[in-house]
Design a protein around this motif. Structure first.
Motif, PDB file in Angstrom:
ATOM      1  N   PHE A  54      -9.318  10.977   2.611  1.00 30.63           N
ATOM      2  CA  PHE A  54      -8.313  10.298   3.436  1.00 30.63           C
ATOM      3  C   PHE A  54      -8.957   9.330   4.428  1.00 30.63           C
ATOM      4  O   PHE A  54      -8.341   8.340   4.827  1.00 30.63           O
ATOM      5  N   ILE A  55     -10.197   9.612   4.823  1.00 30.77           N
ATOM      6  CA  ILE A  55     -10.892   8.724   5.756  1.00 30.77           C
ATOM      7  C   ILE A  55     -11.501   7.529   5.029  1.00 30.77           C
ATOM      8  O   ILE A  55     -11.415   6.384   5.497  1.00 30.77           O
ATOM      9  N   VAL A  56     -12.111   7.775   3.877  1.00 28.35           N
ATOM     10  CA  VAL A  56     -12.867   6.736   3.175  1.00 28.35           C
ATOM     11  C   VAL A  56     -11.951   5.786   2.421  1.00 28.35           C
ATOM     12  O   VAL A  56     -12.175   4.568   2.410  1.00 28.35           O
ATOM     13  N   ALA A  57     -10.903   6.310   1.783  1.00 24.19           N
ATOM     14  CA  ALA A  57     -10.065   5.495   0.890  1.00 24.19           C
ATOM     15  C   ALA A  57      -9.479   4.253   1.563  1.00 24.19           C
ATOM     16  O   ALA A  57      -9.537   3.153   0.990  1.00 24.19           O
ATOM     17  N   PRO A  58      -8.917   4.350   2.777  1.00 22.51           N
ATOM     18  CA  PRO A  58      -8.347   3.126   3.371  1.00 22.51           C
ATOM     19  C   PRO A  58      -9.385   2.093   3.803  1.00 22.51           C
ATOM     20  O   PRO A  58      -9.022   0.950   4.091  1.00 22.51           O
ATOM     21  N   ALA A  59     -10.667   2.496   3.874  1.00 22.70           N
ATOM     22  CA  ALA A  59     -11.687   1.610   4.442  1.00 22.70           C
ATOM     23  C   ALA A  59     -12.597   0.978   3.407  1.00 22.70           C
ATOM     24  O   ALA A  59     -13.427   0.138   3.771  1.00 22.70           O
ATOM     25  N   ILE A  60     -12.477   1.344   2.133  1.00 24.64           N
ATOM     26  CA  ILE A  60     -13.392   0.776   1.145  1.00 24.64           C
ATOM     27  C   ILE A  60     -13.058  -0.693   0.932  1.00 24.64           C
ATOM     28  O   ILE A  60     -11.893  -1.103   0.966  1.00 24.64           O
ATOM     29  N   PRO A  61     -14.080  -1.534   0.704  1.00 13.58           N
ATOM     30  CA  PRO A  61     -13.863  -2.984   0.626  1.00 13.58           C
ATOM     31  C   PRO A  61     -13.403  -3.479  -0.731  1.00 13.58           C
ATOM     32  O   PRO A  61     -13.365  -4.681  -0.945  1.00 13.58           O
ATOM     33  N   GLN A  62     -13.059  -2.598  -1.657  1.00 18.37           N
ATOM     34  CA  GLN A  62     -12.619  -3.044  -2.964  1.00 18.37           C
ATOM     35  C   GLN A  62     -11.564  -2.093  -3.499  1.00 18.37           C
ATOM     36  O   GLN A  62     -11.434  -0.965  -3.036  1.00 18.37           O
ATOM     37  N   THR A  63     -10.782  -2.558  -4.458  1.00 23.68           N
ATOM     38  CA  THR A  63      -9.741  -1.752  -5.074  1.00 23.68           C
ATOM     39  C   THR A  63     -10.167  -1.373  -6.485  1.00 23.68           C
ATOM     40  O   THR A  63     -10.868  -2.134  -7.150  1.00 23.68           O
ATOM     41  N   PRO A  64      -9.767  -0.206  -6.957  1.00 23.91           N
ATOM     42  CA  PRO A  64     -10.170   0.207  -8.298  1.00 23.91           C
ATOM     43  C   PRO A  64      -9.470  -0.622  -9.365  1.00 23.91           C
ATOM     44  O   PRO A  64      -8.396  -1.194  -9.126  1.00 23.91           O
ATOM     45  N   PRO A  65     -10.046  -0.728 -10.540  1.00 21.75           N
ATOM     46  CA  PRO A  65      -9.390  -1.448 -11.625  1.00 21.75           C
ATOM     47  C   PRO A  65      -8.108  -0.753 -12.055  1.00 21.75           C
ATOM     48  O   PRO A  65      -7.859   0.398 -11.709  1.00 21.75           O
ATOM     49  N   THR A  66      -7.290  -1.458 -12.806  1.00 21.53           N
ATOM     50  CA  THR A  66      -6.028  -0.902 -13.279  1.00 21.53           C
ATOM     51  C   THR A  66      -6.268   0.320 -14.155  1.00 21.53           C
ATOM     52  O   THR A  66      -7.231   0.376 -14.919  1.00 21.53           O
ATOM     53  N   PHE A  67      -5.387   1.292 -14.027  1.00 22.88           N
ATOM     54  CA  PHE A  67      -5.555   2.541 -14.770  1.00 22.88           C
ATOM     55  C   PHE A  67      -5.504   2.305 -16.266  1.00 22.88           C
ATOM     56  O   PHE A  67      -4.634   1.599 -16.783  1.00 22.88           O
ATOM     57  N   SER A  68      -6.480   2.915 -16.974  1.00 17.56           N
ATOM     58  CA  SER A  68      -6.501   2.916 -18.433  1.00 17.56           C
ATOM     59  C   SER A  68      -7.353   4.091 -18.880  1.00 17.56           C
ATOM     60  O   SER A  68      -8.185   4.601 -18.118  1.00 17.56           O
TER      61      SER A  68
END
Length: 256
Positions: A54-68
């Motif tokens: 919950f702490i790390v997820a909002p602060a990461i500088p990139q978004t994961p690729p689309t789910f597949s």
């Protein structure tokens, strides 16, 4: 798109992001000092991993690729490996302290005292130093530094990319070499005292062959080892904490 559909899409995206971050955070927390110890129950570890997520997820500088399906397999492999590298780098400092305690205990004839006090058999000196170091690291904000390191790791180890085997091998060798160097540095006062003690016993035995120097010197080396531990423990822990902080600042830089 209706508001409900937009809300569902947003929730799905956030859950997907949380899952991807959970993979790296979970692998790192398993090896994190204090939080990842064998004595900590699995449920507590799960709560700690969720809290870090919950702490790390909002602060990461990139978004994961689309789910597949294919992308999921790649992310599970890459994120778990990245988390293990981060956690292993920190865990090596605990192993260095345990090695230093083993060297000190062997040098002062204290290696068999309370050898089974911990889950992993350790000499008394190694157990005391390890517990003190973990407590000191937590008091100095290990959880905050670990969260910052995990956030920064997404810059150093991009999401979804496999690391070069040669780079990982070079980094691992340098960290292990640095851990052994740190262990010997921390145990150096005890090694020096052991050398002086054995030299003194040799001189006394040469001067007075009839004297049983081993019986006279055994209590002396034990008492001297405990007294030296009392004097050197604050310095040892401060040096160890400083080395750990340097790693937290630059985990994949030059180990020295």
């Amino acid at each position: 798109m209706t508001p409900i559909a937009e809300a569902l899409l947003l929730v799905q995206t956030q859950l997907w992001l949380g899952f991807v971050v959970f993979l790296r955070v979970g692998a790192a927390v398993v090896l994190l000092p204090g939080f990842g110890e064998q004595s900590v129950p699995a449920r507590i570890k799960l709560v700690v991993v969720l809290a870090f997520t919950f702490i790390v997820a909002p602060a990461i500088p990139q978004t994961p690729p689309t789910f597949s399906t294919d992308g999921l397999a790649v992310l599970v492999a890459t994120e778990t490996l990245s988390g293990l590298l981060v956690g292993l780098g920190i865990r090596l400092f605990v192993l260095a302290l345990q090695t230093a305690g083993a060297i000190a205990a062997q040098s002062t004839s204290l290696s068999q005292i309370m050898g089974g006090a911990a889950i992993e058999p350790l000499p008394a000196m190694g157990y005391v130093l390890t517990v003190g170091a973990v407590a000191l690291a937590l008091m100095a904000g290990l959880h905050v530094k670990a969260a910052q390191l995990l956030i920064h790791s997404y810059v150093l180890l991009p999401m979804g990319l496999f690391l070069s085997g040669s780079d990982v091998a070079d980094w691992g060798l340098s960290q292990i070499a640095h851990a052994f160097e740190l262990a010997f540095l921390l145990a150096a006062p005890f090694v020096l005292m052991s050398v002086l003690y054995n030299l003194a016993l040799g001189v006394i035995n040469k001067a007075m062959p009839q004297l049983m120097v081993a019986f006279v010197g055994a209590p002396l080396i034990t008492l001297g080892g405990l007294f030296l531990l009392f004097l050197a423990a604050p310095v040892i822990l401060s040096v160890w904490l400083s080395a750990l902080d340097q790693f937290m600042i630059s985990p994949f830089g030059v180990a020295r």
